[in-house]
Design a protein around this motif. Structure first.
Motif, PDB file in Angstrom:
ATOM      1  N   THR A  26       0.832  -1.204   0.000  1.00 16.77           N
ATOM      2  CA  THR A  26       0.000   0.000   0.000  1.00 16.77           C
ATOM      3  C   THR A  26       0.869   1.258   0.000  1.00 16.77           C
ATOM      4  OG1 THR A  26      -1.780  -1.147   1.175  1.00 16.77           O
ATOM      5  CG2 THR A  26      -1.785   1.251   1.247  1.00 16.77           C
ATOM      6  N   LEU A  27       1.919   1.239   0.846  1.00  8.97           N
ATOM      7  CA  LEU A  27       2.824   2.402   0.894  1.00  8.97           C
ATOM      8  C   LEU A  27       3.506   2.624  -0.453  1.00  8.97           C
ATOM      9  CD1 LEU A  27       4.477   1.908   4.402  1.00  8.97           C
ATOM     10  CD2 LEU A  27       2.811   3.653   3.736  1.00  8.97           C
ATOM     11  N   ALA A  28       3.904   1.543  -1.111  1.00 13.62           N
ATOM     12  CA  ALA A  28       4.552   1.670  -2.418  1.00 13.62           C
ATOM     13  C   ALA A  28       3.599   2.272  -3.439  1.00 13.62           C
ATOM     14  CB  ALA A  28       5.062   0.305  -2.884  1.00 13.62           C
ATOM     15  N   LEU A  29       2.333   1.835  -3.425  1.00 17.30           N
ATOM     16  CA  LEU A  29       1.347   2.359  -4.371  1.00 17.30           C
ATOM     17  C   LEU A  29       1.013   3.822  -4.076  1.00 17.30           C
ATOM     18  CD1 LEU A  29      -1.054  -0.715  -4.638  1.00 17.30           C
ATOM     19  CD2 LEU A  29       0.528   0.116  -6.384  1.00 17.30           C
ATOM     20  N   VAL A  30       0.944   4.168  -2.796  1.00 12.27           N
ATOM     21  CA  VAL A  30       0.670   5.566  -2.434  1.00 12.27           C
ATOM     22  C   VAL A  30       1.814   6.460  -2.895  1.00 12.27           C
ATOM     23  CG1 VAL A  30       0.444   7.160  -0.492  1.00 12.27           C
ATOM     24  CG2 VAL A  30      -0.841   5.002  -0.505  1.00 12.27           C
ATOM     25  N   PHE A  31       3.040   6.007  -2.658  1.00 12.91           N
ATOM     26  CA  PHE A  31       4.190   6.791  -3.115  1.00 12.91           C
ATOM     27  C   PHE A  31       4.170   6.945  -4.628  1.00 12.91           C
ATOM     28  CE2 PHE A  31       8.529   6.879  -4.841  1.00 12.91           C
ATOM     29  CZ  PHE A  31       8.986   8.068  -4.287  1.00 12.91           C
ATOM     30  N   ALA A  32       3.820   5.875  -5.340  1.00 15.31           N
ATOM     31  CA  ALA A  32       3.772   5.930  -6.798  1.00 15.31           C
ATOM     32  C   ALA A  32       2.720   6.934  -7.257  1.00 15.31           C
ATOM     33  CB  ALA A  32       3.479   4.545  -7.372  1.00 15.31           C
ATOM     34  N   ALA A  33       1.559   6.928  -6.606  1.00 16.93           N
ATOM     35  CA  ALA A  33       0.499   7.866  -6.988  1.00 16.93           C
ATOM     36  C   ALA A  33       0.935   9.308  -6.754  1.00 16.93           C
ATOM     37  CB  ALA A  33      -0.770   7.548  -6.195  1.00 16.93           C
ATOM     38  N   LEU A  34       1.581   9.565  -5.615  1.00 16.67           N
ATOM     39  CA  LEU A  34       2.051  10.924  -5.327  1.00 16.67           C
ATOM     40  C   LEU A  34       3.142  11.349  -6.297  1.00 16.67           C
ATOM     41  CD1 LEU A  34       2.200  10.788  -1.420  1.00 16.67           C
ATOM     42  CD2 LEU A  34       0.498  11.950  -2.842  1.00 16.67           C
ATOM     43  N   ALA A  35       4.050  10.433  -6.630  1.00 19.11           N
ATOM     44  CA  ALA A  35       5.143  10.762  -7.538  1.00 19.11           C
ATOM     45  C   ALA A  35       4.616  11.083  -8.935  1.00 19.11           C
ATOM     46  CB  ALA A  35       6.134   9.601  -7.597  1.00 19.11           C
ATOM     47  N   VAL A  36       3.710  10.251  -9.437  1.00 20.13           N
ATOM     48  CA  VAL A  36       3.132  10.499 -10.765  1.00 20.13           C
ATOM     49  C   VAL A  36       2.316  11.780 -10.744  1.00 20.13           C
ATOM     50  CG1 VAL A  36       1.506   9.630 -12.489  1.00 20.13           C
ATOM     51  CG2 VAL A  36       3.143   8.071 -11.428  1.00 20.13           C
ATOM     52  N   GLY A  37       1.580  12.008  -9.650  1.00 18.41           N
ATOM     53  CA  GLY A  37       0.790  13.239  -9.547  1.00 18.41           C
ATOM     54  C   GLY A  37       1.664  14.479  -9.558  1.00 18.41           C
ATOM     55  N   ALA A  38       2.791  14.434  -8.835  1.00 21.44           N
ATOM     56  CA  ALA A  38       3.697  15.582  -8.808  1.00 21.44           C
ATOM     57  C   ALA A  38       4.288  15.844 -10.190  1.00 21.44           C
ATOM     58  CB  ALA A  38       4.816  15.328  -7.795  1.00 21.44           C
ATOM     59  N   TYR A  39       4.632  14.764 -10.895  1.00 20.03           N
ATOM     60  CA  TYR A  39       5.200  14.916 -12.246  1.00 20.03           C
ATOM     61  C   TYR A  39       4.175  15.530 -13.199  1.00 20.03           C
ATOM     62  CZ  TYR A  39       6.882  13.602 -16.874  1.00 20.03           C
ATOM     63  OH  TYR A  39       7.274  13.632 -18.194  1.00 20.03           O
ATOM     64  N   LEU A  40       2.932  15.043 -13.141  1.00 17.69           N
ATOM     65  CA  LEU A  40       1.893  15.582 -14.021  1.00 17.69           C
ATOM     66  C   LEU A  40       1.574  17.036 -13.675  1.00 17.69           C
ATOM     67  CD1 LEU A  40      -0.549  12.520 -14.182  1.00 17.69           C
ATOM     68  CD2 LEU A  40       1.006  13.328 -15.981  1.00 17.69           C
ATOM     69  N   TRP A  41       1.503  17.315 -12.371  1.00 14.26           N
ATOM     70  CA  TRP A  41       1.212  18.691 -11.967  1.00 14.26           C
ATOM     71  C   TRP A  41       2.293  19.640 -12.468  1.00 14.26           C
ATOM     72  CZ3 TRP A  41       3.990  22.055  -8.826  1.00 14.26           C
ATOM     73  CH2 TRP A  41       3.335  23.229  -8.460  1.00 14.26           C
ATOM     74  N   HIS A  42       3.550  19.231 -12.335  1.00 14.39           N
ATOM     75  CA  HIS A  42       4.633  20.094 -12.808  1.00 14.39           C
ATOM     76  C   HIS A  42       4.572  20.274 -14.308  1.00 14.39           C
ATOM     77  CE1 HIS A  42       8.753  21.066 -14.173  1.00 14.39           C
ATOM     78  NE2 HIS A  42       8.807  21.794 -13.056  1.00 14.39           N
ATOM     79  N   GLY A  43       4.299  19.186 -15.060  1.00 12.54           N
ATOM     80  CA  GLY A  43       4.258  19.295 -16.512  1.00 12.54           C
ATOM     81  C   GLY A  43       3.102  20.143 -17.009  1.00 12.54           C
ATOM     82  N   LEU A  44       1.946  20.012 -16.373  1.00 15.03           N
ATOM     83  CA  LEU A  44       0.763  20.751 -16.824  1.00 15.03           C
ATOM     84  C   LEU A  44       0.808  22.228 -16.438  1.00 15.03           C
ATOM     85  CD1 LEU A  44      -1.980  18.082 -15.984  1.00 15.03           C
ATOM     86  CD2 LEU A  44      -1.155  18.733 -18.265  1.00 15.03           C
ATOM     87  N   THR A  45       1.504  22.534 -15.354  1.00  7.93           N
ATOM     88  CA  THR A  45       1.541  23.934 -14.902  1.00  7.93           C
ATOM     89  C   THR A  45       2.850  24.627 -15.272  1.00  7.93           C
ATOM     90  OG1 THR A  45       2.421  23.235 -12.740  1.00  7.93           O
ATOM     91  CG2 THR A  45       0.019  23.395 -12.968  1.00  7.93           C
ATOM     92  N   TYR A  46       3.722  23.942 -15.998  1.00  2.41           N
ATOM     93  CA  TYR A  46       5.033  24.503 -16.314  1.00  2.41           C
ATOM     94  C   TYR A  46       4.892  25.683 -17.280  1.00  2.41           C
ATOM     95  CZ  TYR A  46       9.798  24.877 -18.062  1.00  2.41           C
ATOM     96  OH  TYR A  46      11.041  25.345 -18.434  1.00  2.41           O
ATOM     97  N   GLU A  47       5.631  26.739 -17.009  1.00  5.89           N
ATOM     98  CA  GLU A  47       5.686  27.906 -17.891  1.00  5.89           C
ATOM     99  C   GLU A  47       7.134  28.194 -18.234  1.00  5.89           C
ATOM    100  OE1 GLU A  47       3.769  31.226 -16.158  1.00  5.89           O
ATOM    101  OE2 GLU A  47       1.785  30.269 -16.048  1.00  5.89           O
ATOM    102  N   PRO A  48       7.454  28.263 -19.533  1.00  5.88           N
ATOM    103  CA  PRO A  48       8.848  28.538 -19.952  1.00  5.88           C
ATOM    104  C   PRO A  48       9.346  29.850 -19.353  1.00  5.88           C
ATOM    105  CG  PRO A  48       7.519  27.824 -21.811  1.00  5.88           C
ATOM    106  CD  PRO A  48       6.563  28.089 -20.682  1.00  5.88           C
ATOM    107  N   GLY A  49      10.639  29.881 -19.024  1.00  5.61           N
ATOM    108  CA  GLY A  49      11.222  31.085 -18.446  1.00  5.61           C
ATOM    109  C   GLY A  49      11.511  32.155 -19.478  1.00  5.61           C
TER     110      GLY A  49
END
Length: 267
Positions: free
Chosen positions: A7-30
């Motif tokens: 369960t801990l491994a799956l929770v970590f995976a969900a948070l990691a994928v969520g953080a990656y998607l959030w960063h990619g979707l909200t990224y703005e070029p400098g």
């Protein structure tokens, strides 16, 4: 414990994928010269890679048979589970190895502590030198869960006394022995005996044949006495009581006429 780790491994995976998607979707070029795909190809990409690797490793090392091989103990859900007798029906390799030792799936016919029979499977790591022992008909102590009887684990507790008690109760239920004979085996003198005669009356019970064995038993002081004993044996064990064989016998000094033979279960 296994469920918690997964369960801990799956929770970590969900948070990691969520953080990656959030960063990619909200990224703005400098700047206007910075490619937009850098929002996805950056250090955050390591998160889902690490998470996927962690999930695979967690599920692999907590798989049935792997934990028991690494720890030498039954897993928590089976450690205090009832003890039963598993008769090997067949086995096959799963394709998984640990330290070059194969994991096998064993199909059992299990007799529970209450006498009920059910089919079950176990996955375990078996040393190459012991694979030849997994022949159909071999009886092994197993731990099972009454609420999930289809899955069992080989008993790794090393409690041979408990396994013997389960075997004794099974033999009494099937009519192969009596409590009186078990008491003689437990309290009696252990001696060696030579088989002098062997007859097969023809009675069959539960696939076991009744044999009548004439014995010459050697007492601890070196003297001998002759007697006979009857025992139900599976066909594969008849060879252990052929004329001339030395067998282990138990008797009470006050009653040398009643002798109980000890024949290994998987002989």
């Amino acid at each position: 414990m296994i469920r918690t780790l997964r369960t801990l491994a799956l929770v970590f995976a969900a948070l990691a994928v969520g953080a990656y998607l959030w960063h990619g979707l909200t990224y703005e070029p400098g700047s206007a010269w910075e490619p937009s795909y850098l929002g996805w190809l950056n250090g955050f990409l390591a998160l889902p890679i690490i998470a996927l690797t962690l999930v695979i490793m967690t599920f692999a090392f907590t798989a049935s048979g792997i934990v028991t091989a690494l720890t030498g103990n039954n897993t928590g859900e089976f450690r205090d589970a009832p003890l039963g007798l598993g008769t090997v029906k067949s086995f096959g390799h799963t394709g998984v190895t640990l330290n070059d030792q194969p994991q096998v799936r064993i199909d059992f016919s299990v007799e529970g502590a209450d006498g009920k029979i059910f089919d079950a499977t176990a996955k375990t790591i078996v040393p190459l030198t012991e694979l030849a022992l997994l022949t159909p008909g071999v009886v092994l102590p197993v731990r099972y869960r009454p609420d999930r009887p289809g899955i069992v684990q080989l008993d790794l507790s090393g409690d041979s006394a408990a396994a013997q008690r389960v075997m004794n109760e099974s033999m009494i239920r099937k009519g192969f022995t009596t409590r009186e004979k078990i008491d003689i085996a437990a309290r009696g003198i252990t001696a060696q005996a030579v088989v002098q005669s062997l007859t097969v009356p023809g009675e069959i019970r539960g696939g076991h044949s009744l044999v009548a064995v004439g014995l010459a038993v050697t007492r601890p002081d070196g003297s001998t006495f002759t007697t006979s004993s009857e025992k139900f044996l599976p066909p594969a064990a008849i060879g252990n009581v052929q004329v001339g064989r030395i067998v282990t016998a138990h008797y009470l000094p006050e009653n040398e006429r009643e002798v109980v033979l000890s024949i290994p279960v998987n002989a």
